[in-house]
Design an enzyme around this catalytic site. Structure first.
Site, PDB file in Angstrom:
ATOM      1  N   ARG A 303       0.773  -1.214   0.162  1.00  0.00           N
ATOM      2  CA  ARG A 303       0.089   0.117   0.152  1.00  0.00           C
ATOM      3  C   ARG A 303       0.793   1.176   0.015  1.00  0.00           C
ATOM      4  NH1 ARG A 303      -5.334  -2.097   1.807  1.00  0.00           N
ATOM      5  NH2 ARG A 303      -5.247  -3.952   0.545  1.00  0.00           N
ATOM      6  N   GLU A 305       0.281   4.043   0.630  1.00  0.00           N
ATOM      7  CA  GLU A 305      -0.483   5.355   1.446  1.00  0.00           C
ATOM      8  C   GLU A 305       0.550   5.962   2.376  1.00  0.00           C
ATOM      9  OE1 GLU A 305      -4.495   4.192   3.468  1.00  0.00           O
ATOM     10  OE2 GLU A 305      -3.786   2.280   2.734  1.00  0.00           O
ATOM     11  N   ARG A 311      -0.995   1.804  12.619  1.00  0.00           N
ATOM     12  CA  ARG A 311      -1.547   0.552  12.188  1.00  0.00           C
ATOM     13  C   ARG A 311      -1.521   0.486  10.539  1.00  0.00           C
ATOM     14  NH1 ARG A 311      -8.288   0.794  12.205  1.00  0.00           N
ATOM     15  NH2 ARG A 311      -8.330   2.515  10.951  1.00  0.00           N
ATOM     16  N   HIS A 312      -0.711   1.291  10.115  1.00  0.00           N
ATOM     17  CA  HIS A 312      -0.195   1.428   8.678  1.00  0.00           C
ATOM     18  C   HIS A 312       0.849   0.699   8.411  1.00  0.00           C
ATOM     19  CE1 HIS A 312      -4.135   3.469   8.295  1.00  0.00           C
ATOM     20  NE2 HIS A 312      -4.205   3.139   7.230  1.00  0.00           N
ATOM     21  N   GLU A 454     -10.149  -2.384  12.025  1.00  0.00           N
ATOM     22  CA  GLU A 454     -10.698  -3.190  11.231  1.00  0.00           C
ATOM     23  C   GLU A 454      -9.376  -4.213  10.872  1.00  0.00           C
ATOM     24  OE1 GLU A 454     -10.428  -1.421   7.187  1.00  0.00           O
ATOM     25  OE2 GLU A 454      -9.606  -3.511   7.029  1.00  0.00           O
ATOM     26  N   SER A 457     -11.520  -6.771   5.370  1.00  0.00           N
ATOM     27  CA  SER A 457     -12.601  -6.166   4.439  1.00  0.00           C
ATOM     28  C   SER A 457     -12.954  -7.048   3.309  1.00  0.00           C
ATOM     29  CB  SER A 457     -11.877  -4.879   3.851  1.00  0.00           C
ATOM     30  OG  SER A 457     -12.883  -3.815   3.685  1.00  0.00           O
ATOM     31  N   ARG A 505      -2.149  -6.941  11.730  1.00  0.00           N
ATOM     32  CA  ARG A 505      -3.020  -6.374  12.462  1.00  0.00           C
ATOM     33  C   ARG A 505      -3.658  -7.439  13.325  1.00  0.00           C
ATOM     34  NH1 ARG A 505      -6.728  -1.822   9.229  1.00  0.00           N
ATOM     35  NH2 ARG A 505      -4.827  -0.468   8.814  1.00  0.00           N
TER      36      ARG A 505
END
Lengths: 531, 174
Positions: A303, A305, A311-312, A454, A457, A505
């Site tokens: 990712r 991001e 948590r990333h 989360e 997903s 996670r």
């Protein structure tokens, strides 16, 4: 005053001065003599000791192990050093965890992974003064081979995992010498949060620990975390294999982004460019179209991001599931939640030691779950939040604080740390999500939460090429780039759904940890690319 | 502005039929009440006290001498500490109030007084912005606040604040 008198006075002064100087010289000479004597004595001492060190074959730094010889020597695991082994002469390979010399003896704590044992070298029949000195001078974290007698102890050794025995060392050889100065101390890394503050002891901050990850990973806490993580993967595989799933491998270099183009890494690919997979989404779906029926995949996902949160990560391990169902996508939800429950149960039953070890440093409440898993609809979740005073729209996505708050409210009401939130608004989900047949605003999609965060997903996917094209256009996706994906649904595709879980996670939240980097062995985030 | 609305809400909660007219004085906009019989009254607490007398509900100012002093103390606290407090002060105010209210129903003990009404008006903007976790952290303040906002006739111009009855942040995990 005459000239003579003046001269005489000067001479007197001279004499006085030289007298002082003489004394000083004398003193210095004495000092030097003493020093020389001392040195001579020391040299003589060492010479004589060299000569009468009866134990000089019992210690030292042997040749580097280059596989010169294959010894029949059995190296006993530290973990196996129990009273049953008492009075046996055994060999152990371990690290020097700590050492403490006291006169004629030296206490060592020998560590092997998360286990440690007290060892003792004492001047006596088997060990000379020089051997004790040698043992005391071995740097911390060096690896040694030790031959020792296992002895039962009267009083339990509280500081070691092997509390009932200690080792009386008869031989000690350094297999690998560690540098004298360590970038950080292991004890500082396992100190429970907040405990060091009172007695002014150091705690190591996370960045320093990650910079020296190899040493940080040696701690009991790290060992427990990664054993548990390995357990999650194994339980995931075992459970799904038992359910008739097939493990697949998918490419990570892909030609089109699966979930919108914003957060993908672009790599140069010969004369063109490619992307690093955000999830094996498209490929696991294509496997369903190829009649594999139930598939899963464990592998890296990327990712891009630029979010620096607890948590990333930019690269993490995805546990992905995709399966065909008969009539309702809740069959998929049930299959996934049951898998999760099997993992939670497996961890609870088989990894209690690891959970407790981590708990010593990072305390948290035991993880709670219900069977069958609680399923709430999005609208119910929104209603619960509104009741708690949160102001949010019907089709608005859950913000992180609201997500956490909802987790709290659910825990309070249902006493579970794991639940499914079903029927998300269609607008906040990817283009391949199947719309809800009863209400166009919603979709057949779901998230799963652990401790209010989360972890998964998922959704029913659109298996109809026509509808899929419509939705792709609605999301402004270049149809040319996903042509092969859409085409896979033209030749008969079963209804199917699935989801992707982040391994890190799951571990973090199961253990109640606060940062995903703690459960990633070599974490990657926007600011960290090494080690 | 705020003081006007506050005083008009107070008038209503006291059951005073005829609304008074107020003006302000100075940079800090201190409210002024021009009464028909006598000199003008200046200041929120002075006017509020006067309104209580006018409504013939002296008990709201405290019963015993000790009780009266307590009420005055909290009225003063409201003016000096709560009004115009900075962001950093909010934490201290909440912490202090929370420990003070641990064994009390109302600010001046077990009876509702003017101090509760004015403190409620003064602190409302702080409480309304608190996250659930914060509210729970200062649960004595929240309990008192909820009690006062539901006290007959007090709330008026202010929106109700949701207060959960159950604790949701029981463990250390966040």
């Amino acid at each position: 005053m005459t000239k003579d008198a003046v001269q005489g006075a000067a001479e007197e002064a001279d004499q006085a001065q030289s007298k002082k100087g003489l004394k000083k010289q004398q003193k210095e000479a004495e000092k030097a003599a003493k020093k020389a004597e001392k040195q001579a004595k020391l040299a003589a001492d060492s010479q004589s000791t060299d000569e009468d060190d009866f134990a000089k074959d019992r210690y030292g730094v042997p040749q580097m192990v280059q596989s010169q010889q294959k010894l029949d020597r059995v190296l006993v695991r530290v973990q196996k050093l129990t009273p049953e082994k008492a009075d046996q002469l055994i060999w152990v390979r371990a690290r020097i965890h700590t050492s403490r010399a006291k006169g004629k003896q030296c206490f060592l704590v020998l560590r092997q992974q998360q286990f440690n044992v007290q060892a003792l070298v004492a001047v006596g029949e088997r060990a000379s003064k020089q051997m004790v000195k040698f043992a005391a001078n071995i740097n911390k974290e060096s690896i040694v081979d030790v031959e020792a007698m296992v002895r039962r102890v009267e009083q339990k050794i509280e500081s070691c995992s092997q509390q009932d025995v200690e080792l009386h060392i008869e031989r000690i050889f350094v297999i690998s010498q560690a540098e004298p100065r360590l970038p950080l101390q292991l004890e500082d890394c396992v100190r429970p949060e907040g405990e060091g503050d009172e007695d002014g002891r150091a705690t190591v901050n996370q960045d320093t620990r990650l910079d020296n990850r190899v040493i940080d990973l040696r701690t009991t806490t790290s060992h427990a975390i990664f054993r548990l993580q390995s357990g999650v993967c194994q339980l995931f595989r075992d459970t799904l294999t038992n359910k008739g799933f097939v493990e697949i491998q998918t490419p990570k270099i892909i030609s089109a982004a699966s979930e919108g183009g914003a957060n993908v890494f672009t790599v140069s690919y010969f004369k063109t460019s490619a992307y690093l997979a955000q999830s094996p989404q498209l490929y696991k779906q294509m496997c369903i179209c190829a009649d594999f029926d139930k598939v899963f995949c464990v592998g890296p996902v990327f990712r891009a991001e630029d979010s620096n949160t607890h948590r990333h990560l930019t690269e993490f391990v995805g546990l992905d599931i995709e399966l065909a169902f008969n009539y309702h996508y809740h069959e998929v939800i049930e299959s996934i939640t049951d898998t999760m429950v099997q993992i939670f149960k497996g961890l609870r039953d088989k990894f209690q030691t690891e959970i407790q070890t981590v708990g010593k440093q990072y305390s948290s409440e035991p993880f709670k779950f219900l069977e069958p898993t609680l399923r709430l609809e999005y609208t119910e979740g929104v209603a619960m939040l509104r009741e708690a005073g949160v102001d949010m729209g019907d089709e608005e996505d859950l913000s992180t604080p609201n997500e956490k708050l909802l987790g709290r409210l659910v825990k309070e009401k249902y006493d579970t740390d794991f639940y499914v939130l079903d029927k998300y608004p269609l607008a906040v989900r990817p283009f391949y999500t199947m719309p809800d047949p009863n209400d166009k605003k919603y979709s057949n999609s779901y998230d799963m939460f652990m401790r209010g965060e989360e972890i998964l997903s998922g959704a029913q996917r659109i298996h109809d090429a026509q509808l899929l094209t419509e939705r792709a256009i609605h999301h402004n996706i270049d149809l040319e780039k996903i042509k092969s994906y859409i085409d896979s649904f033209r030749y008969g595709a079963p209804p199917h759904g699935g989801g992707g879980i982040g391994l890190e996670r799951v571990c973090m939240l199961y253990l109640g940890l606060h940062n995903v980097r703690q459960v990633s062995m070599f974490p990657r985030d926007p600011k960290r690319l090494t080690p | 502005m705020m003081a006007f609305r506050e005083l008009s809400s107070l008038e209503k909660s006291l059951g005073l039929k005829k609304p008074n007219k107020y003006s302000t004085q100075g940079d800090k906009k201190v409210p002024v009440l021009h009464s028909n019989n006598g000199p003008a009254l200046v200041g929120l607490v002075t006017i509020a006290t006067h309104l209580v007398q006018e409504a013939k509900r002296p008990k709201l100012l405290g019963g015993s001498a000790e009780h009266k002093a307590l009420v005055q103390q909290w009225l003063e606290y409201r003016l000096t500490k709560v009004d115009g407090c900075l962001k950093d002060d909010i934490k201290t105010i909440l912490k202090d109030l929370n420990s003070y209210l641990e064994d009390k129903v109302y600010l001046a003990g077990n009876q509702f007084t003017l101090a509760d009404t004015l403190m409620y008006y003064g602190i409302h903007h702080i409480i309304v912005d608190l996250a659930i976790q914060e509210k729970e952290k200062h649960m004595n303040v929240t309990r008192w606040f909820d009690q006062v906002q539901h006290y007959t006739g007090v709330r008026h111009h202010l929106p109700p604040v949701v207060v959960l009855r159950n604790r949701v942040y029981t463990s250390g995990h966040h």
